[in-house]
Structure formats: C-alpha cells, structure tokens
Write an enzyme that holds these catalytic residues in place. Sequence first.
Site, PDB file in Angstrom:
ATOM      1  N   HIS A  14       0.850  -1.193   0.000  1.00  0.00           N
ATOM      2  CA  HIS A  14       0.000   0.000   0.000  1.00  0.00           C
ATOM      3  C   HIS A  14       0.885   1.242   0.000  1.00  0.00           C
ATOM      4  CE1 HIS A  14      -0.407   1.488   4.450  1.00  0.00           C
ATOM      5  NE2 HIS A  14       0.770   0.952   4.282  1.00  0.00           N
ATOM      6  N   CYS A  33       5.916   6.790   4.155  1.00  0.00           N
ATOM      7  CA  CYS A  33       4.716   6.007   3.822  1.00  0.00           C
ATOM      8  C   CYS A  33       4.093   6.462   2.503  1.00  0.00           C
ATOM      9  CB  CYS A  33       3.662   6.118   4.922  1.00  0.00           C
ATOM     10  SG  CYS A  33       4.207   5.421   6.492  1.00  0.00           S
ATOM     11  N   HIS A  39       5.067   0.459  -0.387  1.00  0.00           N
ATOM     12  CA  HIS A  39       5.747  -0.396   0.586  1.00  0.00           C
ATOM     13  C   HIS A  39       4.688  -1.422   1.028  1.00  0.00           C
ATOM     14  CE1 HIS A  39       3.757   2.519   3.212  1.00  0.00           C
ATOM     15  NE2 HIS A  39       3.856   1.642   4.191  1.00  0.00           N
ATOM     16  N   HIS A  41       3.276  -4.675   4.158  1.00  0.00           N
ATOM     17  CA  HIS A  41       3.245  -5.183   5.530  1.00  0.00           C
ATOM     18  C   HIS A  41       2.771  -6.632   5.559  1.00  0.00           C
ATOM     19  CE1 HIS A  41       3.808  -1.200   7.267  1.00  0.00           C
ATOM     20  NE2 HIS A  41       2.865  -0.729   6.506  1.00  0.00           N
ATOM     21  N   ASP A  79      -5.038 -10.533   0.305  1.00  0.00           N
ATOM     22  CA  ASP A  79      -3.723 -11.149   0.502  1.00  0.00           C
ATOM     23  C   ASP A  79      -2.902 -11.093  -0.784  1.00  0.00           C
ATOM     24  OD1 ASP A  79      -1.697 -12.559   1.839  1.00  0.00           O
ATOM     25  OD2 ASP A  79      -2.403 -14.443   0.971  1.00  0.00           O
ATOM     26  N   HIS A  80      -1.636 -10.691  -0.645  1.00  0.00           N
ATOM     27  CA  HIS A  80      -0.733 -10.560  -1.796  1.00  0.00           C
ATOM     28  C   HIS A  80      -1.312  -9.603  -2.844  1.00  0.00           C
ATOM     29  CE1 HIS A  80       1.365 -13.897   0.097  1.00  0.00           C
ATOM     30  NE2 HIS A  80       2.389 -13.666  -0.695  1.00  0.00           N
ATOM     31  N   GLU A 125      -0.733  -3.562  11.965  1.00  0.00           N
ATOM     32  CA  GLU A 125       0.030  -3.152  10.775  1.00  0.00           C
ATOM     33  C   GLU A 125       1.489  -3.574  10.919  1.00  0.00           C
ATOM     34  OE1 GLU A 125      -0.269   0.868   8.441  1.00  0.00           O
ATOM     35  OE2 GLU A 125       1.246   1.091   9.983  1.00  0.00           O
TER      36      GLU A 125
END
Lengths: 136, 136, 136, 136, 136, 136
Positions: A14, A33, A39, A41, A79-80, A125
């Site tokens: 994100h 950010c 980047h 998480h 996810d991913h 996060e």
Amino acid sequence: MVYLTRSEHFNAAHKLYNPAWSYEKNEAVFGKCANENWHGHNYELLVTIKGMPDPDTGFVFDVKKLSTIINREVIDKIDHRNLNIDVDFMKGKMCSTENLAVAIWNELKEHLPPNVALHCIKLYETPRIYVEYFGE
Amino acid sequence: MVYLTRSEHFNAAHKLYNPAWSYEKNEAVFGKCANENWHGHNYELLVTIKGMPDPDTGFVFDVKKLSTIINREVIDKIDHRNLNIDVDFMKGKMCSTENLAVAIWNELKEHLPPNVALHCIKLYETPRIYVEYFGE
Amino acid sequence: MVYLTRSEHFNAAHKLYNPAWSYEKNEAVFGKCANENWHGHNYELLVTIKGMPDPDTGFVFDVKKLSTIINREVIDKIDHRNLNIDVDFMKGKMCSTENLAVAIWNELKEHLPPNVALHCIKLYETPRIYVEYFGE
Amino acid sequence: MVYLTRSEHFNAAHKLYNPAWSYEKNEAVFGKCANENWHGHNYELLVTIKGMPDPDTGFVFDVKKLSTIINREVIDKIDHRNLNIDVDFMKGKMCSTENLAVAIWNELKEHLPPNVALHCIKLYETPRIYVEYFGE
Amino acid sequence: MVYLTRSEHFNAAHKLYNPAWSYEKNEAVFGKCANENWHGHNYELLVTIKGMPDPDTGFVFDVKKLSTIINREVIDKIDHRNLNIDVDFMKGKMCSTENLAVAIWNELKEHLPPNVALHCIKLYETPRIYVEYFGE
Amino acid sequence: MVYLTRSEHFNAAHKLYNPAWSYEKNEAVFGKCANENWHGHNYELLVTIKGMPDPDTGFVFDVKKLSTIINREVIDKIDHRNLNIDVDFMKGKMCSTENLAVAIWNELKEHLPPNVALHCIKLYETPRIYVEYFGE
C-alpha cells in the site's frame, strides 16, 4: 456470553497518498509512507465474535467455519494484493489501517450466522501498531 | 568468542517476477507472489557478529553502534521502499528473501570494525518463513 | 470510533519497599522484590487512544506523532532509570506496575490533541504480568 | 480501578465428541477434533482481576498470591490431564475452549479476596484461537 | 549456500510411559507426563533445508512446495492424533520430543529434491522447551 | 546426537560502568546504560545441551532436572538481584550481556551429568538483543 477470536494473516502493498494533495504535501504529511513505488506489511487480523455456547457442541461458532468466512470474504480479496489498486472495498478511501479495519468489519458483518454477533476487528500493521473497531 | 545479535525491522513492497519469462509462466511459478501491483512484508532482520569481549567494556561491539551501521547501510535503503524498483543493491536480481539476505550480507561486511566478523544474516519474510546466510 | 495502539519499550530498575515499614515487614510482604540493591525489568508500554479517522489522512492520529509524544513525555523520563530515585512523577509512591501505569496516564493525558481521547495504558512488567488503566 | 492480569500455562489432552450423537455425526461436526484417541494443546490462561491499588503496597493484589490461587484452584487440576476424563469440573460438559473458560471462571470466582473482582478469563487453545469470558 | 526454514504447527496427545516398566517406575521417572489418560501439546515444527538459490527464481526451494511436503509427509500423519497410538512412524518408540524430531527427519529426508539438503528439524514441545536434530 | 534447549527467565538490575574510568568517560562510552542509579532487564536465558537419547526414556536428559540445575546454579543467584553488587560470579567483571553469558556457562558446565555436554548459552537482554556463547 463468550467471545471467540480467530487470527488470520495477510501480506499486502500500500501507500498513504491523498490524490487531492500535491506531492509535496503528501511527503510532508505521510513521510516515507507516501513512497510512490509502494511499501508493504504482514498484517495480522483478529476477528472477535460473541454468542452463547451451543449445548450440543460447546461452540459459540465452529472456529474452522469462522476461518473459512474470514478467508472467503476478506483474506482472499486482500492477501498478496495492492490495497490501493486491487481491492474493491478500499476504492476511493485512504489506505490507513484505521480505514482498512472499518472496511473489513463491513465486509464481514453480513456473513455471520444469526446467533452470533461481530464484536471487534483488531488489525496489526506492525508488531507495535494496531487498531481496533467495534462497529460504532 | 561470543556471538552478538541485533534485530531490526523494515517494511517493503516487492513482487516475484522474472522478466525473461512470460506473464503466464510467472503466474505458474510464483502464484499470487507475482501480482503485478505488488505485495509487501514486515521483514525482521537479525544480524549476528562474533568476536572477543573487550576487557574494558565487556562488549564484543557496542550494540548501539551495530544498530547505527545496520540502519545506515541497509535499513535506510530498503525501509518503506519497493525492493524491485527503489533499491540499488537489488537491481537485476530476483527479489527473493534468499537473494535479499545475501545482498544485505554484502552491504554490511565492509562496514564492521576489524576486531569483529560478520557471522550470519537471518531474515524473516513472515513469522513462519526465514532464511539464513553465513557468507559462503 | 476507532482505537489506535502504539507499543513502546523501556528498561528500568526498581524495588518494592515501603519506607514506613521495617526491613523485616518489607521482606515478608515483597519477598525478593524488596532486594535493597534493586532489580529491573524490560517494560512494554501500550498506549491506546480513540477517535474518528480523519477523512483526508485516514488516521485517528499520526502514529509517529503519538510515538513522539509518548517518548517525550514518558519514555525519556523513565528509560534506563531507577524508578524509585530518578523519576519525578513516581516520587513518594510505591513503584508497583499499577501505580506506574496510573502515573503514565496522568503524564500523557494533557498532551494529546483535542480530537482524540486517551483510552488505556497497558503496561507489561514481564511477559506474564501486565496491568491496564482506563482513567477511572 | 486498575486491572491486573497473570498468565499461566498448562498442557492437556481432549477430544470433541458428543456421546448423544453417532460416531458419524461427531466426525461430520468436529472433524479431526473428534479423533477417538485424543489430541491435545498447550493452553495459555490469562486471568484478569480488578480493584483499587492498596496505598501501602501499590498492589491491586499480590500477583504471586494470584498465581498461587490460579495454580491451586485450576492448573493443578487440569495440567497434564485429560480434560474429558480427569477433570471433575468438566464432567458432563463438551470440552470446548468456550466451556473450559466458563468452568475456570466458576472455579476461581470464590477464591479471590473481597477487595478485588474477577474480570476476565482469556484462554488460548492455539496461538491463533482464543476465547474470553467476563462472567455474564 | 542459503538456509531456508519453514514453520508448521500441529496438536497432538501423548504420554511418556515405558511399557517395560512398572506403573510406579513410570510415575517416578516421568511424573505427570505419565498420566495414563494422556496429555497434549501444540507442537511447533521448524524444518530447515539448505542449497544454492536458483538464478531464475531466487529460491533455494519454493517454500510453498516445502510446506506441501511437510504437511503431506508429516503433519497429516500426526496433527490431532495420539502420538503413541495413531502414528506408524512412532510405533515402538518412547514418545519424547527427541525421538519425535529424529523420526520426522527420517520421514522427510527422502522427499526433498536432489538440489537441496535437509539441515535441521527443530521441534518445540512448549514455548520454553525445544529440541534440534541435524541428522547425525 | 540431539540438542535440547530449556528457556528460563530472570529480572535483574545492572549498570555498565568501568571503575577505572572517569565518570565522563563512562557517560561517553556507555550513555544511559551508565546511569549511576542502575537500570534493569527481564533477561531470557536459553541453555542448550547435547547428547544421545536414552533408549528407555527417549530423553537426552530430563528437562525438569535441567530446569532444576539451571535454577539452583544460576537463576537463584541472579534473579531479582543487582548483577554488579549481589552476584559472586560477576565480581570484578563488566556487567555486559557477553560477560554474563560466559559466566553462566562456567557456572553450569560442572553440574551436568557425564552423558551430556553443554552446547550453548543464549542470553536475551531485550527482545532485540541477544548473545550466544559456545564455550570457546
């Protein structure tokens, strides 16, 4: 009334970037950010439901079924993925952990059986930052 | 000889995608890790050095200085970045955790004082997957 | 309303010793925690605030600013210190984890912006013992 | 009012099996948790009490005494036991984590001093599944 | 040479009981671990392999395939089982964590591709007790 | 050969201060770790031994006996103590984690049975800093 929590994990990219602002303002507010190249998480998602244990099973709800619902309604969609680009239910929203937790609540709330209630979405996060949303 | 380990964290986006292959082959080999819009992780990096404790300090090496070196030589270059795009020392390499650990070893090895040796780079991609590299 | 939590760490020495009591009574009540030469802990401090996410940022509050406030108002005053001797806001109080959590609440409550409220101070003394204070 | 939590561990065998049902129905509902030869867990039990810190000690309650009570009233009766066979307070109940948490609440509630109240039983069955019971 | 580790979990019942000994000797040697009605654990299994990263993928080995092999050859045979009764490869052996780790090594070693080698089986019985086996 | 590890915890106060140096030099080298009024940690100690599993028990060594030895020879002498003042085996040494790990090795090595060997002392000072000593 017993509260039952299931934890699930997902990995996503994100960035924090408000398209109504200049690049400079985004940098000033969001710092690294706001990196335009993204980047990401390893998010940890804890879903808590509440209800009365069933006398025949001892379960508030079958935790494997809860996991199946969380995966089908939420994890499989994020996810991913890139939260800013790939996720329908985050379209037009800032991709903060706060907004993601509220959106996950809204995705899940209609998919639980009538005898249980969604109580809390807790979303890590990083290991040192998390948010909680109780639906109000 | 005593081994000293310092753990640091960073968050980054990446994808697994071999540009010499077709889109279909990338999908077949890397699955959802090949998502063109990226995904990301909270990486945990453990750097282990070894040496003899100094009689005056009791230290193999001042762990705050070790942290400063790891941050200056590695973390500042990869935290909140896109590993495929933003990181010079990953250019032209597949962005696997294996290759990233080897690259971090190479970034750090010249920056330690002569009385200690770099022993291990341990890199967690998720809480359940990690790699280790010992320099050979 | 969304709850946002930030975790910070500090290391400190303390002892449990009531100066109004005899040495023997302190030993009887506090056991090895009364050791006159002190002992210490790696404390983990979780600060939870609550508020409405800002539409422009998606944030209840910028978690980096929250970390800055916690460090300036609390961590910098207690980290690597002796809680009984070095810390103004613990003067004249028993150095229990309970009293430390309440004191941290009082240090922080005036330093948050008006649109958020302090919700909880959660303080781990060891991985198996923690206290929570909600301000009332 | 301050909340104090102590964590304790125990290891036990159990199975999920309703004797009023056929073998086939148990298999269908409980899956591999119904294995007639048992399976087991490392349970983690968190007991939270609440009260006012005592001015002389700074304690809501001496956490070592709390640990002694939890061990005497609960852990000693279930650790390294078979929850379905060996534990008086689980007799005639389905051995779900939900029912076990409620039963532990009932075992503990009479054994705390009058100035504190039992607030929560939180019981992890695995690192990713836990239940909470607040006594109502 | 890079080392790659994948962690998997399973839950199982067991007891420590040597059938060549009297009940009294088993009690004396194994204490509550000899409980005839079993107890159990959440085991955590870490499998480490080593090899050279493939230039085309960056992988020592596809960690999802490693997970598939561990699940097919080991986890599916022991998860939610009784290690003393249900598991072919523990038949006739004492069900210690040591023996289980060696048996898991032997189950896995033939099922890895020729370009990687099995390096270590690390098996946690509880969060504070683990064994490691390196094949010799 | 199987490696068996047992983890134990202790809490202690210490400071890093070389009495052969001026106050100013200690401040310059050790920073806030030199605070004259002490600070402290929750240390986590992992002791690894190695040996052949006994055919009758399946044990390299009874892990409860290992725990008893670690507690009697080490933990009872350092838990809730001041490492600089209260601990005989740290007298005259800088109280670094490196030196403490080596000293713990020397305390334990004579107290293990002949069929096992001490393999490693791993000592966490904080969750992000640890040292290891292998006896040479």
